[in-house]
Write a protein that holds these residues in place. Structure first.
Motif: not given
Lengths: 317, 317
Positions: B14, B157, B210-211, B214, B218
């Motif tokens: 990342r 996102r 993880s998503e 994100h 964002e």
């Protein structure tokens, strides 16, 4: 598709690409698919611009040596794709990069490679806007480029016609000897300018001989090359056999193109006005349609040569 | 850019992507650059459609094992990119593939991989129209995809807003145990349908945890997950800790999205009418804007977890 029990080394790269091409036919929005420098597609039936799409890998041990300047490696990775986009006559717009790297790669080397790519991208008005990263055993950059040009104006390998002059930009040969395979200038502005002059165009990535054969095959035309007119670099000229270097070395990233007879008279003066620093040389002509053939002016056939990724010995090309 | 003497393993994926992102700002025709599932670009200022661009590698030893069915490997390589295009709400159109392969690779395995890709491409109305081939030490497919959608409608996102419901398609976890990481169905039709319903959308490639992070980062929003509602696959449910598999396994390739409160009432019946075979589950909500945060309903913070290509041990994910 015909069954085969062989390996890629036995098959070779061009037959492999032919197999892939047979298996992956495009749709109605594909103007030109596999078999040219880039694919050409149309967003909508009435679109004013076409898109050209290209991907190209640069792999440590194949395209550069481990001790190469990382900034130049990045520059080369993007430059190869820009050269392909230029050879269609298109303007590069958007770039994605897949990075594959060992975990012990120095962060500063990756920074330098992206700095090299970004500088070349800025120089040509395009932007790196995405990509992905993954750990792997060997350092690799896979660059995907997207360019644009007015609808229907892409210059293809298949456009050569009898009577056309064969021409090349710059000088050829010795790119590995001189290091220019890492520091070449992709002919982006020249390619767009040539859209108004050329019938067919291709960039010289695998060597002049290989590219002449690509033109001949895709245009189904016979070409005659005047070996005395092939423009040589000083590093090729310093070798014992400069013409062999110009024909078979590869990675010159100059443009090879054909100009129809009615455009030839004004060509040289227009070129010199537009690109006073860069030579552009008439090296032969297209003599006949109907069958692919490439010969020297004395009638000797030109070997198809060039680098095959799966058959040739592994070395930077 | 800050100097560093470290390696990619020390830096992690990342932070590496953040460094690349800082170095590669886009131009005025770039709607969304690095940091989403795909980049979004606009061909001309008045274009009716936007383009989404994505590249993704699939590498032997990382994304599949050497004895995997080559047809499924090809299917996965394209499916990953189709899943990313779907998560923007776009229709996939054109695909390029860079193949890297050892010389002793069986031609029939490459044929099978391209057959797997071509079948999935036909299923979703897109075409493989180019790419390149190169010899390398390890078998790799780098897939580049280009999709389209109406101008300004890409689901990002960054679109999650307080009050939105968090929803996922399908069931999560155990993709490696069940083999579904090779045979998943990218949610292409679902993604386009969701364009009219979702504020934000992302595909689940690195794991739900993880998503969610994100989306939170964002969108600069706080998310609350109800762990009892996370829909589990039967292979995850058969393990001792199914929720851990759903949160951290990755490669489910389902869609995670947020639906604004005024669209929630009609959502379930509209979804069931459109996709009667596929569950779609409300698993939490967006509670606050201003700072990225993800917690379980009882207030416990959710670990950021997920697979890091440069830090995690090498294994197929």
């Amino acid at each position: 598709m015909q069954a085969t029990n062989g390996t890629l080394s036995e098959l070779g790269e061009r037959p492999l690409i032919s197999r892939i091409r047979r298996q992956t036919a495009g749709g109605g929005d594909v103007v030109t698919g596999i078999g040219d420098d880039c694919a050409v597609v149309r967003l909508t039936p009435d679109a004013a611009e076409d898109l050209v799409l290209k991907s190209d890998p640069v792999i440590c041990g194949h395209h550069f040596l481990p001790d190469a300047d990382p900034r130049l490696v990045g520059r080369k990775a993007l430059g190869r794709v820009l050269s392909d986009i230029a050879s269609m006559g298109a303007a590069p717009r958007w770039i994605l990069v897949d990075l594959v790297a060992p975990g012990d790669t120095a962060v500063r080397d990756i920074d330098a490679a992206y700095a090299g790519m970004s500088a070349l991208a800025r120089e040509h008005g395009c932007a790196i806007i995405g990509g992905d990263t993954c750990r792997g055993e060997i350092l690799e950059y896979h660059v995907f480029g997207c360019g644009t040009l007015p609808r229907g104006t892409a210059r293809l390998r298949s456009g050569a016609r009898p009577g056309d002059a064969l021409r090349v930009t710059g000088r050829l040969g010795g790119s590995l000897l001189s290091g220019s395979h890492l520091s070449f200038a992709p002919r982006v502005r020249e390619g767009q300018w040539l859209r108004d002059w050329a019938n067919a165009m291709i960039d010289i990535s695998d060597g002049l001989a290989s590219e002449l054969w690509h033109l001949a095959r895709e245009s189904q035309a016979a070409l005659v090359l005047d070996p005395g007119r092939v423009p040589l670099t000083s590093s090729a000229a310093a070798t014992g056999d400069p013409l062999r270097h110009a024909l078979f070395d590869g990675e010159d990233f100059e443009l090879l193109f054909t100009v129809p007879p009615d455009r030839e008279p004004g060509f040289d003066s227009a070129w010199q006005a537009a690109f006073p620093e860069l030579p552009c040389t008439r090296i032969g002509e297209v003599v006949r349609a109907g069958e692919a053939d490439v010969r020297f002016a004395d009638g000797t056939p030109l070997a198809q040569g060039g680098f095959d990724h799966f058959v040739s010995p592994v070395e930077p090309t």
